[in-house]
Enzyme design. Structure first.
Site, PDB file in Angstrom:
ATOM      1  N   GLY A  35       0.814  -1.203   0.000  1.00  0.00           N
ATOM      2  CA  GLY A  35       0.000   0.000   0.000  1.00  0.00           C
ATOM      3  C   GLY A  35       0.847   1.252   0.000  1.00  0.00           C
ATOM      4  N   GLY A  36       0.380   2.258   0.745  1.00  0.00           N
ATOM      5  CA  GLY A  36       1.100   3.527   0.818  1.00  0.00           C
ATOM      6  C   GLY A  36       2.496   3.395   1.367  1.00  0.00           C
ATOM      7  N   GLY A  69      23.535  10.401 -31.154  1.00  0.00           N
ATOM      8  CA  GLY A  69      23.148  11.130 -29.953  1.00  0.00           C
ATOM      9  C   GLY A  69      23.643  10.478 -28.681  1.00  0.00           C
ATOM     10  N   ALA A  70      23.868   9.158 -28.716  1.00  0.00           N
ATOM     11  CA  ALA A  70      24.365   8.463 -27.534  1.00  0.00           C
ATOM     12  C   ALA A  70      25.782   8.920 -27.177  1.00  0.00           C
ATOM     13  CB  ALA A  70      24.342   6.954 -27.756  1.00  0.00           C
TER      14      ALA A  70
END
Length: 516
Positions: A168-169, A403-404
């Site tokens: 849960g939280g 771009g790498a």
């Protein structure tokens, strides 16, 4: 009863947690108790406990008659290898370690003390979740903890050891911390459990497949380490701490290993395959240049096409980010970009220099990657490197395309010292792809004559000779030196030594807007 006797009796009750029967059940499930975990973590005799006698204040659903000293969490301060840390350990023998108002207040107190004193915070999580009997107060307690996780982020190292359920939280606190360590088969993390999932979506899944240690270490990337026992997990956390500073104003401790600073590695001269498409294990290179050959890898099972972790060089802690040609040819994909970006940002937060080892053919192509947001996620890594002000040394080992090349701590993103091996290729794209674009007409004509393969081989060879080498980037000043592989270790150590007193800063602002 004298005051002394009353104190003794209360201490005995507190140390028993939820009672011997529940302690036995904890042991039978393969888990240590909260106090046993703290004893294993901290230096002998160094633990100072806070709020031992705190109890809950709720009368709901019969809780008035069910009170245990400590309210399901043990908190305090101690030392790990002589260095002060603050710690909380949830006690599953008391209300299943469930979090409620007083329980949360105890955790908040040690978090505040850790931040104000500049000491690492270690959370040992073993909890069934929010204590439903206390209603929204439990939820408020979680939010109080989350807030402090955020405020402590980048100020002190935060470690979360998941040693039981975390649902849960409760899972959001570990997710905000710097490192998450899990124990195989006994720890689990999930927002909603298998029963709820089956009810809502009709999916039938086990706790282990849904949120077990290997699931989060290999698939989701939520966790960084997995061990087969509580004790092994605790030992790993202590080793991890040895690479980290106390806080963002200090440096990590220097640990001399006796390794020779000027040690060369002749093995590296023939280690990189001549065939640019042949894989090799980048870990070998890392171990060759590290003090004692030790590489403390982080997230070894997730996004295996990139390696991140810590080494020591001349005793100093260094963060390593390295493409791994053994997986996906070392391409950058969504998971690799996020994994590396978060690690770079951690190192930058805590003054740990970054060594980047580059062998990258580009970003992984494909519909799933584009639709999954490779542009946004790849930009996270670019952003992290550009933002980082710690010393950054880069070594291109074999190829850096497109771009790498830019993203992997290039000179253009404020890489301080950038090296390259003489056999490396640095280009806009690989020769095969470049030839297909540049010489399309020539190739079409060759195909018509039945000479396509010969013509393609000739053009690829010419392109490689002209562009796929380190000489153009060296002539442009985009790398600082072309180095012999055997000199990698002494050159890198000298580079970091040269950069030790580096001063750099970013424009004044509240914070940037990283493409989350």
């Amino acid at each position: 009863m004298s005051a002394s006797d009353e104190l003794k009796e209360r201490n005995e009750l507190a140390l028993k947690g939820g009672g011997q029967q529940r302690i036995n059940k904890q042991h039978e499930s393969g888990k240590l108790t909260a106090r046993e975990r703290i004893e294993a973590l901290l230096d002998p005799g160094s633990f100072t406990e806070f709020d031992r006698f705190v109890t809950h204040r709720s009368d709901n659903f019969g809780l008035k008659d069910k009170k245990f000293f400590g309210d399901g969490v043990v908190t305090g301060s101690g030392r790990v290898n002589g260095r002060t840390v603050f710690v909380f350990a949830q006690d599953f023998t008391v209300f299943g370690g469930s979090l409620a108002a007083q329980h949360a207040k105890k955790i908040v107190k040690v978090m505040d003390m850790a931040q104000s004193t500049g000491c690492p915070l270690i959370g040992l999580n073993d909890s069934g979740g929010a204590r439903i009997q206390e209603g929204v107060e439990s939820l408020g307690g979680y939010a109080d903890i989350f807030l402090r996780n955020v405020l402590c982020s980048g100020v002190i190292p935060q470690l979360s050891l998941i040693m039981g359920p975390c649902a849960g939280g409760a899972v959001y606190s570990p997710a905000i911390t710097d490192f998450v360590l899990m124990v195989d088969k006994t720890s689990h993390m999930f927002i909603t459990g298998p029963e709820v999932i089956k009810t809502v979506t009709k999916e039938d899944v086990s706790k282990e497949d849904l949120g077990g240690a290997m699931t989060h270490n290999s698939i989701s990337g939520v966790a960084h380490f997995v061990d087969d026992s509580d004790l092994a997990c605790i030992e790993r956390s202590k080793l991890l701490l040895s690479y980290l500073p106390q806080n963002n104003l200090e440096e990590a401790p220097r640990v001399l290993t006796g390794d020779i600073v000027g040690r060369t590695s002749p093995e590296l001269e023939s280690f990189i395959p001549e065939n640019p498409n042949k894989p090799y294990d980048m870990r070998y290179l890392i171990e060759q240049i590290a003090d004692g050959g030790v590489f403390f890898e982080v997230q070894p099972f997730f996004a295996q096409n990139i390696l991140v972790g810590f080494v020591r060089m001349d005793g100093y802690s260094v963060g390593v980010v390295a493409n791994q040609p053994n997986a996906l040819a070392g391409c950058l994909d969504i998971n690799a970009s996020v994994k590396a970006a978060r690690f770079v940002r951690f190192c930058d937060c805590f003054n740990i220099p970054i060594l980047t080892l580059v062998d990258v053919p580009g970003f992984l192509p494909g519909l799933n990657q584009e639709h999954g947001g490779i542009i946004r996620h790849g930009a996270k890594l670019l952003y992290a490197y550009a933002e980082a002000t710690v010393p950054k040394v880069t070594l291109i080992t074999r190829k850096a395309y497109g771009g790498a090349y830019d993203v992997m701590s290039s000179k253009h993103l404020r890489g301080d010292l950038n090296f390259v091996y003489p056999t490396a290729e640095v280009a806009v794209m690989g020769p095969e792809g470049a030839v297909n674009v540049i010489f399309k007409r020539e190739l079409d004509e060759a195909a018509a004559r039945g000479e396509l393969e010969a013509k393609r081989a000739q053009l690829v060879k010419e392109y490689r000779q002209k562009f796929s080498n380190p000489w153009e980037v060296a002539e442009l000043g985009f790398v600082d030196a072309v180095i012999e592989p055997r000199l990698s270790r002494p050159m890198i150590i000298e580079a970091f030594s040269m950069l030790k007193n580096k001063v750099a800063s970013n424009p004044k602002k509240k914070h940037g807007n990283i493409p989350l």
